[in-house]
Write a protein that holds these residues in place. Structure first.
Motif, PDB file in Angstrom:
ATOM      1  N   ASP B  95      65.580  33.424  21.197  1.00 57.40           N
ATOM      2  CA  ASP B  95      65.731  32.404  22.131  1.00 57.40           C
ATOM      3  C   ASP B  95      64.646  32.089  22.836  1.00 57.40           C
ATOM      4  N   PRO B  96      63.881  30.683  22.414  1.00 59.87           N
ATOM      5  CA  PRO B  96      62.638  30.714  23.204  1.00 59.87           C
ATOM      6  C   PRO B  96      62.804  30.281  24.731  1.00 59.87           C
ATOM      7  N   ASP B  97      63.981  30.286  25.222  1.00 60.49           N
ATOM      8  CA  ASP B  97      64.182  30.095  26.743  1.00 60.49           C
ATOM      9  C   ASP B  97      64.004  31.312  27.367  1.00 60.49           C
ATOM     10  N   SER B  98      64.210  32.513  26.571  1.00 58.23           N
ATOM     11  CA  SER B  98      64.172  33.859  27.348  1.00 58.23           C
ATOM     12  C   SER B  98      62.615  34.238  27.491  1.00 58.23           C
ATOM     13  N   LEU B  99      62.330  35.118  28.434  1.00 56.46           N
ATOM     14  CA  LEU B  99      61.114  35.614  28.452  1.00 56.46           C
ATOM     15  C   LEU B  99      60.449  35.942  27.320  1.00 56.46           C
ATOM     16  N   VAL B 100      61.202  36.971  26.485  1.00 58.15           N
ATOM     17  CA  VAL B 100      60.638  37.418  25.360  1.00 58.15           C
ATOM     18  C   VAL B 100      60.438  36.424  24.322  1.00 58.15           C
ATOM     19  N   GLY B 101      61.413  35.536  24.153  1.00 53.45           N
ATOM     20  CA  GLY B 101      61.424  34.670  22.988  1.00 53.45           C
ATOM     21  C   GLY B 101      60.087  33.479  23.323  1.00 53.45           C
ATOM     22  N   ASN B 102      59.848  33.202  24.722  1.00 54.44           N
ATOM     23  CA  ASN B 102      59.093  32.460  25.271  1.00 54.44           C
ATOM     24  C   ASN B 102      57.525  33.019  24.553  1.00 54.44           C
ATOM     25  N   GLU B 103      57.302  34.212  24.926  1.00 54.99           N
ATOM     26  CA  GLU B 103      56.049  34.932  24.465  1.00 54.99           C
ATOM     27  C   GLU B 103      55.896  34.957  23.240  1.00 54.99           C
ATOM     28  N   PHE B 104      57.099  35.500  22.366  1.00 54.33           N
ATOM     29  CA  PHE B 104      57.172  35.456  21.191  1.00 54.33           C
ATOM     30  C   PHE B 104      56.830  34.116  20.248  1.00 54.33           C
TER      31      PHE B 104
END
Lengths: 425, 330
Positions: B95-104
């Motif tokens: 999920d690119p909107d989550s904090l982890v997803g954004n970083e990943f």
């Protein structure tokens, strides 16, 4: 032929085995040690262990050099997880106390450290030594100050005198002096700020507010004082053009540039004092960093001695005795003279070796005097995450994509969020 | 009954036993064991550990928490763990909107850009170097040494040298750029716009000489009579290059591209020397991000989940290489 080989092997193993068991086994005290300054650390420590072993039979002091501070911490934690042989002691960053205790890598030292022993340490060095892990209201002691430093302002006094300037006493004077000394091939002041929190803290403190208090769950990023500290950094290059613009990744170069006359002043660690004094052909002034409205300010840094969890009782006893010896006033002064770290013991400053040394090297006394004005180094729970938040927003300001107010407000919100889980009691 | 048994004994004695020689299996046993111990077992362990929340840098305190992971219900839990969270890390990463997803996804974009730029650039340079040093000129041995020299340095030394080259103001790199009229930012390392490019430059400088060796070896096995025939037919240098040299070096190119791509995923040393202070993530590559999560942030679950992604990518590339080279054999 084959039988004979087998026989030899068996005999060798037997001989080796008996020598191992027959000798009086010494208590081995292994110490993980980081190399963080430009001094012949290994030679000095070999001397120390030889001296200590000569006085104390049956103890074997083994220094194990693992690289820098990060390497020591990583090696210790991975060895612990993998079930390997752990050392009895390790020197790691004072600010790593929460990470290390939470990882169950270190043990409290309250049972060993007497009150009079601790009373002789400068209190500011102990500001990152205590942690109330069990939340019973009484913090436990974990770190014994050993190789400690502060942030200093190094000034080319000869240059100041040639230009008819005096030592700056506040921000305004620091900026104007730096501006006056800036030429086409010399910067007025260099502020290595690619790992900004440590160099920044004296400016926040100098404006009236450290970014941390004694608490392990509170940070102060958005107070007017802290914002003013960051604005002053911007002013130094935007208004005064006295320092290069933007993020300066020149921590390693700055002392050399200063000694070569390419910078009139630099902000750097006490650890660079020996190398700067060794190279500079001018008079070097050493002080804390002038505050907004006067005074001199700095912050503590460096490493503490920790006792590693899982050390058996006999080894722990022997290890503690060595800690007491290593941190004794005489040793602390010797270590300070030979490495540039600041002495940790109050009574050390009265020893003849120290007074004789500062008569020759007055800058060492000036550096040691900054202990009195040193604030607590930035350390909180989840340090890596909270520090990254601060650094990211400081970079935004230095890169000109955010104002100090907005960036620090965002940093505060994010840091509060990261630390909120520690406050849901 | 007896007949069947006899028949089987007969079959065993005549057909099966001679085939089942135990010695070869005994001989490969140590290898199999070590492959299992150091490759297969860790792969499955990391897959298992990618489903476990564990933060050893946090205290063993019980709070109401959803562990900040999608699909996990809030409950009284230790903030330290370990907790079994199933595929929560992969859901967060997807999920690119989550904090982890954004970083990943930032890390994945960085890594993709890094691979897409470093691999072709260093291969092109390698080929040019190889054609140059393959000529019989006086002093060409020195050129070979000069091109190959960066390869002999460890990556950490190369990065340290470049750290000095990248110094703003008087650094070699900025001085050279100014000669060509460059007047942009001079801090290449701790700069969100240039940090990744600093890593790309170091990697190309370091690797081109290494890949040159493969091309040089390839060039030196090419038959000279083909070139003589082509020259007689009037083929110029360009025609010879594109119609003879490149097609004949196809296998070399394939091999070099695969080791170059895999190498690009596996390099971390220059980031640890140059861009580790740039905490805003613009220069983070996949392996560096794994190191950062595992050792700095002590977020074991996420580090393991990203390792699974990395292993999958590398496995895919290895398989692709295998398929392509096998097909090439036919």
């Amino acid at each position: 032929m084959r039988m004979r080989l087998l026989l030899v092997v068996v005999l060798l193993m037997a001989a080796f085995g008996t020598t191992l068991t027959s000798a009086q086994e010494p208590v081995v005290v292994e110490i993980y040690f980081p190399i963080a300054v430009d001094s012949p650390i290994t030679a000095i420590l070999d001397e120390y262990s030889a001296a200590y072993e000569a006085e104390n039979a049956g103890v074997d002091i083994v220094f194990s050099f693992e690289g820098g501070y990060t390497d020591v911490k990583n090696k210790l934690l991975t060895t612990m997880e993998g079930g390997g042989d752990l050392p009895a002691l390790a020197i790691m960053l004072a600010t790593d106390i929460y990470d290390l205790r939470n990882a169950e890598a270190i043990v409290p030292l309250d049972v060993y450290a007497s009150e009079e022993y601790l009373a002789d340490f400068f209190p500011t060095w102990l500001s990152n030594s205590y942690y109330d892990y069990d939340l019973d209201g009484t913090p436990e002691l974990y770190g014994i100050p050993f190789q400690r430093s502060t942030v200093l302002l190094y000034t080319n006094l000869t240059l100041l005198e040639e230009n008819g300037l005096t030592m700056p006493t506040n921000w305004e004077e620091l900026a104007t002096v730096a501006q006056a000394l800036t030429t086409t091939d010399r910067w007025g002041i260099l502020l290595p700020n690619s790992w900004p929190y440590w160099v920044f803290q004296p400016f926040a403190i100098g404006a009236g507010q450290n970014i941390v208090t004694e608490s392990d769950t509170d940070v102060f990023f958005n107070t007017p004082e802290v914002v003013a500290g960051l604005q002053y950094w911007m002013d130094l290059f935007q208004t005064y053009q006295a320092t290069p613009a933007g993020v300066q990744s020149n921590w390693g170069d700055a002392p050399g540039l200063f000694a070569d006359g390419k910078a009139a002043m630099i902000i750097h660690s006490t650890g660079s004092l020996p190398s700067i004094l060794g190279k500079a052909v001018f008079e070097v002034g050493v002080s804390g960093i002038p505050g907004k409205d006067g005074g001199y300010h700095t912050v503590t840094g460096g490493g503490n001695l920790y006792m590693v969890a899982g050390t058996d009782e006999a080894t722990a006893e022997a290890a503690w005795k060595f800690v007491e010896w290593l941190t004794s006033p005489a040793q602390a002064v010797d270590w300070s003279i030979r490495t540039g770290y600041i002495t940790t013991r109050i009574s050390g400053l009265e020893l003849d070796t120290w007074t004789a040394y500062i008569a020759e090297n007055p800058q060492a006394a000036d550096a040691a005097a900054t202990i009195d004005v040193a604030g607590r180094e930035f350390s909180v729970q989840s340090l890596a995450a909270v520090r990254d938040i601060l650094h990211a927003h400081v970079f935004d300001v230095l890169n000109g994509v955010a104002t100090p107010e907005d960036a620090m407000a965002a940093a505060q919100t994010e840091a509060d969020e990261a630390l909120s889980m520690f406050k849901t009691e | 009954m007896l007949a069947i048994s006899d028949q089987f004994q007969n079959y065993w004695r005549k057909r099966l036993r001679p085939r089942l020689k135990p010695l070869p299996y005994l001989l490969i046993l140590p290898t199999v064991y070590f492959v299992y111990l150091f490759t297969i077992l860790p792969t499955f362990k990391v897959l298992r550990d990618s489903q476990i929340y564990f933060h050893p840098n946090l205290p063993q305190r019980v709070i109401m928490t959803d562990l900040k992971l999608p699909g996990i219900d809030p409950a009284q839990r230790s903030m330290r763990g370990p907790h079994d969270v199933g595929w929560a890390y992969f859901r967060a990463m997807a999920d690119p909107d989550s904090l982890v997803g954004n970083e990943f996804w930032q890390v994945m974009r960085n890594t993709a850009l890094y691979v897409v730029v470093t691999v072709p650039t260093s291969m092109l340079l390698a080929f040019l170097f190889a054609t140059l040093v393959n000529r019989k000129l006086r002093g060409i041995g020195w050129a070979r040494i000069a091109f190959f020299y960066p390869t002999m340095l460890p990556m950490v030394s190369a990065a340290t040298i470049w750290n000095f080259f990248f110094t703003p103001d008087y650094g070699l790199w900025n001085s050279a750029l100014r000669l060509f009229g460059y007047s942009g930012a001079e801090n290449w390392i701790i700069n969100p716009d240039l940090g990744l490019w600093a890593l790309v430059i170091v990697a190309v400088w370091k690797n081109a000489g290494y890949y040159m060796i493969f091309y040089l070896a390839g060039l030196q096995t090419l038959p000279e009579d083909v070139y003589e025939a082509a020259a007689l037919d009037g083929a110029n240098w360009f025609v010879q290059l594109f119609r003879i040299t490149l097609p004949l070096l196809k296998r070399t190119t394939l091999f070099v591209s695969v080791i170059a791509i895999i190498g690009a995923f596996q390099t971390i040393d220059h980031a640890l020397v140059l861009t580790y202070e740039l905490v805003t993530g613009e220069a983070d590559l996949l392996l560096y991000a794994i190191y950062e999560q595992r050792f700095m942030q002590q977020n074991y679950g996420l580090a393991n989940a990203m390792t699974v992604v990395m292993v999958t990518i590398l496995l895919g590339l290895t398989l692709l290489n295998f398929i392509l080279t096998e097909r090439d054999h036919d």
